[in-house]
Design a protein around this motif. Structure first.
Motif, PDB file in Angstrom:
ATOM      1  N   LYS A   1       0.835  -1.210   0.000  1.00  0.00           N
ATOM      2  CA  LYS A   1       0.000   0.000   0.000  1.00  0.00           C
ATOM      3  C   LYS A   1       0.866   1.255   0.000  1.00  0.00           C
ATOM      4  O   LYS A   1       0.593   2.207  -0.727  1.00  0.00           O
ATOM      5  CB  LYS A   1      -0.937   0.001   1.206  1.00  0.00           C
ATOM      6  CG  LYS A   1      -2.092  -0.959   1.085  1.00  0.00           C
ATOM      7  CD  LYS A   1      -2.963  -0.924   2.314  1.00  0.00           C
ATOM      8  CE  LYS A   1      -4.073  -1.950   2.217  1.00  0.00           C
ATOM      9  NZ  LYS A   1      -4.882  -2.005   3.443  1.00  0.00           N
ATOM     10  N   LYS A   2       1.899   1.256   0.836  1.00  0.00           N
ATOM     11  CA  LYS A   2       2.791   2.417   0.878  1.00  0.00           C
ATOM     12  C   LYS A   2       3.522   2.603  -0.442  1.00  0.00           C
ATOM     13  O   LYS A   2       3.722   3.730  -0.892  1.00  0.00           O
ATOM     14  CB  LYS A   2       3.804   2.270   2.019  1.00  0.00           C
ATOM     15  CG  LYS A   2       3.224   2.529   3.374  1.00  0.00           C
ATOM     16  CD  LYS A   2       4.283   2.434   4.449  1.00  0.00           C
ATOM     17  CE  LYS A   2       3.705   2.691   5.810  1.00  0.00           C
ATOM     18  NZ  LYS A   2       4.718   2.569   6.866  1.00  0.00           N
ATOM     19  N   THR A   3       3.898   1.503  -1.080  1.00  0.00           N
ATOM     20  CA  THR A   3       4.581   1.589  -2.381  1.00  0.00           C
ATOM     21  C   THR A   3       3.671   2.229  -3.412  1.00  0.00           C
ATOM     22  O   THR A   3       4.096   3.104  -4.172  1.00  0.00           O
ATOM     23  CB  THR A   3       5.010   0.183  -2.851  1.00  0.00           C
ATOM     24  OG1 THR A   3       5.897  -0.370  -1.885  1.00  0.00           O
ATOM     25  CG2 THR A   3       5.703   0.238  -4.198  1.00  0.00           C
ATOM     26  N   ARG A   4       2.407   1.813  -3.451  1.00  0.00           N
ATOM     27  CA  ARG A   4       1.443   2.414  -4.388  1.00  0.00           C
ATOM     28  C   ARG A   4       1.276   3.898  -4.110  1.00  0.00           C
ATOM     29  O   ARG A   4       1.301   4.730  -5.014  1.00  0.00           O
ATOM     30  CB  ARG A   4       0.088   1.713  -4.272  1.00  0.00           C
ATOM     31  CG  ARG A   4      -0.019   0.436  -5.037  1.00  0.00           C
ATOM     32  CD  ARG A   4      -1.456  -0.035  -5.125  1.00  0.00           C
ATOM     33  NE  ARG A   4      -2.074  -0.285  -3.837  1.00  0.00           N
ATOM     34  CZ  ARG A   4      -2.061  -1.472  -3.217  1.00  0.00           C
ATOM     35  NH1 ARG A   4      -1.442  -2.489  -3.748  1.00  0.00           N
ATOM     36  NH2 ARG A   4      -2.647  -1.615  -2.060  1.00  0.00           N
TER      37      ARG A   4
ATOM     38  N   PHE B   1       2.394   7.065  -6.718  1.00  0.00           N
ATOM     39  CA  PHE B   1       1.503   8.098  -7.256  1.00  0.00           C
ATOM     40  C   PHE B   1       1.878   9.490  -6.747  1.00  0.00           C
ATOM     41  O   PHE B   1       1.800  10.462  -7.498  1.00  0.00           O
ATOM     42  CB  PHE B   1       0.046   7.783  -6.934  1.00  0.00           C
ATOM     43  CG  PHE B   1      -0.522   6.713  -7.818  1.00  0.00           C
ATOM     44  CD1 PHE B   1      -0.670   6.925  -9.175  1.00  0.00           C
ATOM     45  CD2 PHE B   1      -0.889   5.488  -7.292  1.00  0.00           C
ATOM     46  CE1 PHE B   1      -1.181   5.934 -10.005  1.00  0.00           C
ATOM     47  CE2 PHE B   1      -1.403   4.499  -8.107  1.00  0.00           C
ATOM     48  CZ  PHE B   1      -1.548   4.713  -9.469  1.00  0.00           C
ATOM     49  N   LEU B   2       2.293   9.570  -5.503  1.00  0.00           N
ATOM     50  CA  LEU B   2       2.718  10.871  -4.966  1.00  0.00           C
ATOM     51  C   LEU B   2       3.941  11.387  -5.715  1.00  0.00           C
ATOM     52  O   LEU B   2       3.994  12.550  -6.122  1.00  0.00           O
ATOM     53  CB  LEU B   2       3.017  10.757  -3.469  1.00  0.00           C
ATOM     54  CG  LEU B   2       3.476  12.049  -2.792  1.00  0.00           C
ATOM     55  CD1 LEU B   2       2.375  13.102  -2.852  1.00  0.00           C
ATOM     56  CD2 LEU B   2       3.879  11.776  -1.350  1.00  0.00           C
ATOM     57  N   PHE B   3       4.917  10.518  -5.939  1.00  0.00           N
ATOM     58  CA  PHE B   3       6.127  10.902  -6.659  1.00  0.00           C
ATOM     59  C   PHE B   3       5.801  11.323  -8.087  1.00  0.00           C
ATOM     60  O   PHE B   3       6.292  12.344  -8.578  1.00  0.00           O
ATOM     61  CB  PHE B   3       7.132   9.747  -6.652  1.00  0.00           C
ATOM     62  CG  PHE B   3       8.460  10.085  -7.248  1.00  0.00           C
ATOM     63  CD1 PHE B   3       9.313  10.975  -6.619  1.00  0.00           C
ATOM     64  CD2 PHE B   3       8.858   9.519  -8.442  1.00  0.00           C
ATOM     65  CE1 PHE B   3      10.541  11.300  -7.173  1.00  0.00           C
ATOM     66  CE2 PHE B   3      10.078   9.836  -9.008  1.00  0.00           C
ATOM     67  CZ  PHE B   3      10.931  10.730  -8.363  1.00  0.00           C
ATOM     68  N   ALA B   4       4.940  10.566  -8.770  1.00  0.00           N
ATOM     69  CA  ALA B   4       4.553  10.902 -10.142  1.00  0.00           C
ATOM     70  C   ALA B   4       3.821  12.241 -10.182  1.00  0.00           C
ATOM     71  O   ALA B   4       4.035  13.052 -11.092  1.00  0.00           O
ATOM     72  CB  ALA B   4       3.683   9.801 -10.727  1.00  0.00           C
ATOM     73  N   THR B   5       2.963  12.493  -9.200  1.00  0.00           N
ATOM     74  CA  THR B   5       2.230  13.760  -9.151  1.00  0.00           C
ATOM     75  C   THR B   5       3.179  14.926  -8.917  1.00  0.00           C
ATOM     76  O   THR B   5       3.056  15.975  -9.572  1.00  0.00           O
ATOM     77  CB  THR B   5       1.156  13.705  -8.044  1.00  0.00           C
ATOM     78  OG1 THR B   5       0.305  12.586  -8.294  1.00  0.00           O
ATOM     79  CG2 THR B   5       0.345  14.977  -8.004  1.00  0.00           C
TER      80      THR B   5
ATOM     81  N   VAL C   1       0.880   8.557 -16.312  1.00  0.00           N
ATOM     82  CA  VAL C   1       0.601   7.334 -17.076  1.00  0.00           C
ATOM     83  C   VAL C   1       1.585   6.226 -16.698  1.00  0.00           C
ATOM     84  O   VAL C   1       1.196   5.062 -16.526  1.00  0.00           O
ATOM     85  CB  VAL C   1       0.635   7.617 -18.598  1.00  0.00           C
ATOM     86  CG1 VAL C   1       0.661   6.332 -19.402  1.00  0.00           C
ATOM     87  CG2 VAL C   1      -0.554   8.476 -18.998  1.00  0.00           C
ATOM     88  N   ILE C   2       2.858   6.566 -16.529  1.00  0.00           N
ATOM     89  CA  ILE C   2       3.858   5.572 -16.135  1.00  0.00           C
ATOM     90  C   ILE C   2       3.506   4.989 -14.767  1.00  0.00           C
ATOM     91  O   ILE C   2       3.580   3.772 -14.558  1.00  0.00           O
ATOM     92  CB  ILE C   2       5.275   6.173 -16.160  1.00  0.00           C
ATOM     93  CG1 ILE C   2       5.704   6.432 -17.605  1.00  0.00           C
ATOM     94  CG2 ILE C   2       6.272   5.265 -15.441  1.00  0.00           C
ATOM     95  CD1 ILE C   2       6.969   7.261 -17.747  1.00  0.00           C
ATOM     96  N   ALA C   3       3.085   5.840 -13.827  1.00  0.00           N
ATOM     97  CA  ALA C   3       2.687   5.349 -12.500  1.00  0.00           C
ATOM     98  C   ALA C   3       1.468   4.430 -12.612  1.00  0.00           C
ATOM     99  O   ALA C   3       1.398   3.392 -11.941  1.00  0.00           O
ATOM    100  CB  ALA C   3       2.394   6.517 -11.571  1.00  0.00           C
TER     101      ALA C   3
END
Length: 175
Positions: A18-21, A25-29, A67-69
């Motif tokens: 869950k933390k990885t997901r 997404f946070l990093f991609a954002t 999109v990559i995330a």
């Protein structure tokens, strides 16, 4: 130390997933926002890209990060747990062309390749670049399990692994 561990069912691993997901997404954002702002600022400061175009470039590249995330998440969701046997190991020597400024150099690298015959009959090839330790950990004929969401395999018989015994011993000392 013989048999597959049931520790994978520990809630700690689901928490890790869950933390990885979430971090993915946070990093991609964050990258997307920085890219959008960066293109707009660059366009305004340099005068090389007019305002609506710099915004569109930033939005396009920022969208690629999202999109990559999303594709990584799809890959994680479609991954499965499977068992197999290591059937082949290869050490290859490859050369890649790398650009350094105006010059192009050829740089050697070593991919270490494991081939695993899955129980469903499929052959899975796992390649690790310039990391001999992972390659040496597995031997031909060993039974392994790939756990959903993880990159490396768990051995069925870990009894002869001095590396594992050392880690367990050190872990017990630090309790």
């Amino acid at each position: 130390m013989v048999g597959f561990s049931d520790k994978i069912n520990d809630p700690m691993y689901e928490n890790y997933r869950k933390k990885t997901r979430k971090w993915s997404f946070l990093f991609a954002t964050i990258l997307a926002v920085v890219t959008i702002v960066g293109f707009v600022v660059y366009g305004e400061m340099s005068g090389q890209i007019e305002m609506p175009h710099s915004l569109f470039y930033g939005l396009g590249i920022g969208a690629l990060f999202i999109v990559i995330a999303l594709l990584q998440e799809v890959k994680r969701k479609t991954d499965t747990t499977w068992d197999g046997v290591v059937v082949d190991k290869q050490i290859l020597l490859k050369i890649e062309r790398v650009r350094y400024g105006n010059k192009v150099k050829t740089v050697p690298y070593t991919p270490y390749v494991l081939k695993v015959n899955r129980d469903d009959g499929k052959i899975f090839t796992h390649s690790v670049r310039d990391n001999r330790a992972i390659f040496d950990y597995y031997q031909i004929g060993e039974r392994i399990r790939h756990h959903k969401g993880f990159s490396y395999y768990e051995k069925y018989d870990k009894w002869k692994d001095s590396w594992i015994h050392t880690k367990l011993y050190v872990h017990k000392l630090h309790r």
